[in-house]
Design an enzyme around this catalytic site. Sequence first.
Site, PDB file in Angstrom:
ATOM      1  N   GLN A 168       0.848  -1.190   0.000  1.00 44.70           N
ATOM      2  CA  GLN A 168       0.000   0.000   0.000  1.00 44.70           C
ATOM      3  C   GLN A 168       0.890   1.248   0.000  1.00 44.70           C
ATOM      4  O   GLN A 168       1.803   1.345  -0.798  1.00 44.70           O
ATOM      5  CB  GLN A 168      -0.971  -0.047   1.183  1.00 44.70           C
ATOM      6  CG  GLN A 168      -1.961  -1.204   1.120  1.00 44.70           C
ATOM      7  CD  GLN A 168      -3.111  -1.008   0.133  1.00 44.70           C
ATOM      8  OE1 GLN A 168      -3.187  -0.006  -0.586  1.00 44.70           O
ATOM      9  NE2 GLN A 168      -4.020  -1.970   0.069  1.00 44.70           N
ATOM     10  N   SER A 169       0.678   2.197   0.899  1.00 45.20           N
ATOM     11  CA  SER A 169       1.376   3.483   0.805  1.00 45.20           C
ATOM     12  C   SER A 169       2.828   3.461   1.277  1.00 45.20           C
ATOM     13  O   SER A 169       3.504   4.496   1.204  1.00 45.20           O
ATOM     14  CB  SER A 169       0.601   4.557   1.574  1.00 45.20           C
ATOM     15  OG  SER A 169      -0.602   4.846   0.907  1.00 45.20           O
ATOM     16  N   VAL A 170       3.334   2.328   1.714  1.00 40.43           N
ATOM     17  CA  VAL A 170       4.774   2.209   1.897  1.00 40.43           C
ATOM     18  C   VAL A 170       5.474   2.476   0.557  1.00 40.43           C
ATOM     19  O   VAL A 170       6.610   2.953   0.508  1.00 40.43           O
ATOM     20  CB  VAL A 170       5.146   0.820   2.462  1.00 40.43           C
ATOM     21  CG1 VAL A 170       6.650   0.572   2.408  1.00 40.43           C
ATOM     22  CG2 VAL A 170       4.644   0.690   3.902  1.00 40.43           C
TER      23      VAL A 170
END
Length: 410
Positions: A129-131
Amino acid sequence: MSNTGKVEAAVPKTARQLGIMQGFPPPPEKRPTLENWDLPPFNRWTFQNVRSLIPTVDVFRGFGPASTLDEAPQDLAGVQFDRENGTSVTIDRFLNESYGDAFLVMHKNRIVFERYLNGMAPETLHLSQSVAKSVVGLLAGILASEGVVDIHAPLAGIVPELAQCGYAYATLDQVLDMRSGVRFTEDYNMPGSDMTRIDIASGWRPKIGGAPRPTIREVILSLPKIRPHGGVFEYRSIETDVVAWALERAAGKSLADLVSQYLWQPIGADRDAYFTVDEAGTALADGGFNATLRDYARLGLLMLNGGKAGGRQVVPAAWIDGIRTGNRDVFGPPYSDVLPNGAYRRFWWIRDADKGQICARGVFGQLIYADPESEFLAVKLSTWPDYIIPSLTRDTFRAIDVIRNALNEM
């Protein structure tokens, strides 16, 4: 019950226990679709199998050997901490209760604790995801240091097409800190929101009716400016896709090739990673990156070691230092509800601006947490039943704190 007398949370079922994608073939009701793949219960299986549903592009690890990760195992499974609700729980039970898929702790550059759950294995690639945003933030620092891109130049000077939208006169530096003045509704559940439009464009959601599927960059070009650039921080996923477009245009290479050349090969990744891509072959820079637990840890080690890997300066030390020194004055609610002394800098979250503790975070419970002062790193991959669960975030930080303190006392 716990030793406080309060009822403990139930341990969530694994994907196998839920019967998701079990059988030859699996029954129709147990097969994820574009309508439900990243929602419970299907995300318990799909976050480890994203490329079975969505087109992807590899991030090549190179032909060299994987970098060695030294190990010094410690018995941390039984370490206890108090959750936000007042109950006491061991680390092992918390990992199960918090929908954990994998967890790794490093201290003084050695792996001291590693767990795989919910059918995940060391070779499994898991959605970050937003990593993914933080990966792009590191890449931007490398390319800026090499003179490939000027982070203070107007974006339209790098990507002329952006002159027609709200990003025309924003700078890379402003967008890296999510401080542009462009409108983007970061609402994961609202039909028609800008976030939903990106999900459709990236192939993460089905098309609406007979309407054509837009590309990620067509969505970018539709976004207007609604306030001056350089104001307060506002989390907007699209900012990462804008930065990735500028990096690709300036370097003349795809995001996947750039990450491979400048990050994945230099850190000695063990396996190829991959991005999901839209119909134009554009990588979803804001959330489509997938890798193994240990390779996420190798990224985290860059943050602990001042941007160095294998004796080489991969990311400029000054860029890493800049990530750790965000501006708290532009960081407020709702973000400060979880990070009261926090900030945001170059697509990394700062948990404590005074101590320089930083983390890469993604919805549904993805986390790389680095505390350079304590030489401490934690990586947690999860499949929460909702996009954002603030209490679980705070409890994860509580678990990390007690583990770090225990290690520092050993």
